[in-house]
Design a protein around this motif. Structure first.
Motif, PDB file in Angstrom:
ATOM      1  N   THR A  46      -0.193  -8.228 -12.437  1.00  9.97           N
ATOM      2  CA  THR A  46      -0.361  -8.646 -13.835  1.00  9.97           C
ATOM      3  C   THR A  46       0.975  -8.689 -14.579  1.00  9.97           C
ATOM      4  OG1 THR A  46      -0.861  -6.374 -14.511  1.00  9.97           O
ATOM      5  CG2 THR A  46      -2.734  -7.818 -13.986  1.00  9.97           C
TER       6      THR A  46
ATOM      7  N   GLU B  33       0.815  -1.194   0.000  1.00  9.73           N
ATOM      8  CA  GLU B  33       0.000   0.000   0.000  1.00  9.73           C
ATOM      9  C   GLU B  33       0.859   1.259   0.000  1.00  9.73           C
ATOM     10  OE1 GLU B  33      -0.413  -2.357   2.504  1.00  9.73           O
ATOM     11  OE2 GLU B  33      -2.029  -3.384   1.446  1.00  9.73           O
TER      12      GLU B  33
ATOM     13  N   ARG C  77      -7.849   3.990  -4.673  1.00 11.42           N
ATOM     14  CA  ARG C  77      -7.573   3.905  -6.116  1.00 11.42           C
ATOM     15  C   ARG C  77      -6.077   3.759  -6.392  1.00 11.42           C
ATOM     16  NH1 ARG C  77     -10.005   7.755 -10.831  1.00 11.42           N
ATOM     17  NH2 ARG C  77      -9.112   6.581 -12.558  1.00 11.42           N
ATOM     18  N   ILE C  78      -5.250   4.506  -5.667  1.00 14.33           N
ATOM     19  CA  ILE C  78      -3.799   4.385  -5.825  1.00 14.33           C
ATOM     20  C   ILE C  78      -3.355   2.974  -5.457  1.00 14.33           C
ATOM     21  CG2 ILE C  78      -1.569   5.116  -4.878  1.00 14.33           C
ATOM     22  CD1 ILE C  78      -2.803   7.970  -4.662  1.00 14.33           C
ATOM     23  N   ASN C  79      -3.804   2.486  -4.306  1.00 15.65           N
ATOM     24  CA  ASN C  79      -3.416   1.139  -3.863  1.00 15.65           C
ATOM     25  C   ASN C  79      -3.902   0.067  -4.842  1.00 15.65           C
ATOM     26  OD1 ASN C  79      -2.132   2.184  -1.618  1.00 15.65           O
ATOM     27  ND2 ASN C  79      -3.877   1.856  -0.263  1.00 15.65           N
ATOM     28  N   ASP C  80      -5.123   0.207  -5.345  1.00 19.86           N
ATOM     29  CA  ASP C  80      -5.654  -0.757  -6.310  1.00 19.86           C
ATOM     30  C   ASP C  80      -4.847  -0.740  -7.607  1.00 19.86           C
ATOM     31  OD1 ASP C  80      -7.610  -1.448  -4.473  1.00 19.86           O
ATOM     32  OD2 ASP C  80      -9.238  -0.389  -5.515  1.00 19.86           O
ATOM     33  N   SER C  81      -4.418   0.447  -8.033  1.00 23.72           N
ATOM     34  CA  SER C  81      -3.625   0.559  -9.262  1.00 23.72           C
ATOM     35  C   SER C  81      -2.269  -0.122  -9.106  1.00 23.72           C
ATOM     36  CB  SER C  81      -3.414   2.030  -9.632  1.00 23.72           C
ATOM     37  OG  SER C  81      -4.635   2.626  -9.974  1.00 23.72           O
ATOM     38  N   ILE C  82      -1.638   0.068  -7.961  1.00 29.96           N
ATOM     39  CA  ILE C  82      -0.355  -0.591  -7.699  1.00 29.96           C
ATOM     40  C   ILE C  82      -0.532  -2.097  -7.704  1.00 29.96           C
ATOM     41  CG2 ILE C  82       1.425  -1.000  -5.938  1.00 29.96           C
ATOM     42  CD1 ILE C  82       1.027   1.998  -5.139  1.00 29.96           C
ATOM     43  N   THR C  83      -1.548  -2.572  -6.998  1.00 31.99           N
ATOM     44  CA  THR C  83      -1.815  -4.007  -6.926  1.00 31.99           C
ATOM     45  C   THR C  83      -2.054  -4.581  -8.315  1.00 31.99           C
ATOM     46  OG1 THR C  83      -2.723  -3.837  -4.698  1.00 31.99           O
ATOM     47  CG2 THR C  83      -3.376  -5.768  -5.972  1.00 31.99           C
ATOM     48  N   GLN C  84      -2.871  -3.914  -9.109  1.00 29.60           N
ATOM     49  CA  GLN C  84      -3.173  -4.391 -10.453  1.00 29.60           C
ATOM     50  C   GLN C  84      -1.907  -4.430 -11.302  1.00 29.60           C
ATOM     51  OE1 GLN C  84      -3.375  -2.819 -13.724  1.00 29.60           O
ATOM     52  NE2 GLN C  84      -4.248  -4.680 -14.576  1.00 29.60           N
ATOM     53  N   ALA C  85      -1.082  -3.417 -11.203  1.00 30.59           N
ATOM     54  CA  ALA C  85       0.142  -3.352 -12.013  1.00 30.59           C
ATOM     55  C   ALA C  85       1.105  -4.487 -11.667  1.00 30.59           C
ATOM     56  CB  ALA C  85       0.829  -2.000 -11.831  1.00 30.59           C
TER      57      ALA C  85
END
Length: 154
Positions: A126, A88, A115-123
């Motif tokens: 994947t 996070e 949103r920032i944390n979700d974007s990092i996780t997604q990046a």
């Protein structure tokens, strides 16, 4: 979010391992030499990665390290979580499952952090180790560097 040397060195070590362990186990000394990482520090990182099942080791004269599972099944997120813990960028009690934030009913900043944390996780989840290994292979070829460590003179 700033990643520590644990994450940076650990990722480099696993890319190196993926490149060089296709036919035989790789010694920690050879990884450390190629990546310019101290052997003792790399041993600590490899112990964590081994405990998590991302690498496996073999003892003996032909011993060393290999990936613990196929590179296609190891995400950058897997590696970073083992070496860093949580990913996070911002910890906000309003986004936690237990939601123990005094201002959660009126605070909208939590949406930014989520949103920032979700974007990092997604990046990071994947992006697979196999992709990085392939990119590294291409860079070696572009720069005429053989994977045995010698320059290609052809």
């Amino acid at each position: 979010m700033k990643l520590s040397t644990r994450a940076r060195y650990g990722l480099r070590a696993l890319i190196d391992l993926g490149l060089y362990s296709e036919t035989e186990a790789v010694s920690i000394q050879s990884i450390a030499g190629r990546q310019n990482i101290s052997v003792s520090y790399l041993e600590q990182l490899m112990a964590k990665l081994k405990h998590a099942g991302l690498v496996e080791s073999t003892r003996g004269a032909c011993g060393g390290y290999r990936l613990g599972k196929p590179a296609e099944e190891i995400s950058v997120g897997d590696i970073l979580r083992v070496l860093e813990g949580g990913l996070e960028a911002a910890q906000c009690p309003g986004t936690a499952a237990e939601q123990n934030c005094e201002s959660q009913d009126i605070c909208v900043a939590k949406y930014v952090w989520k949103r920032i944390n979700d974007s990092i996780t997604q990046a990071v989840d994947t992006m697979m180790l196999s992709q990085l290994i392939e990119e590294s292979r291409k860079k070696h070829e572009e720069n005429n560097i053989c994977l045995d460590g010698k320059e290609d003179r052809t």
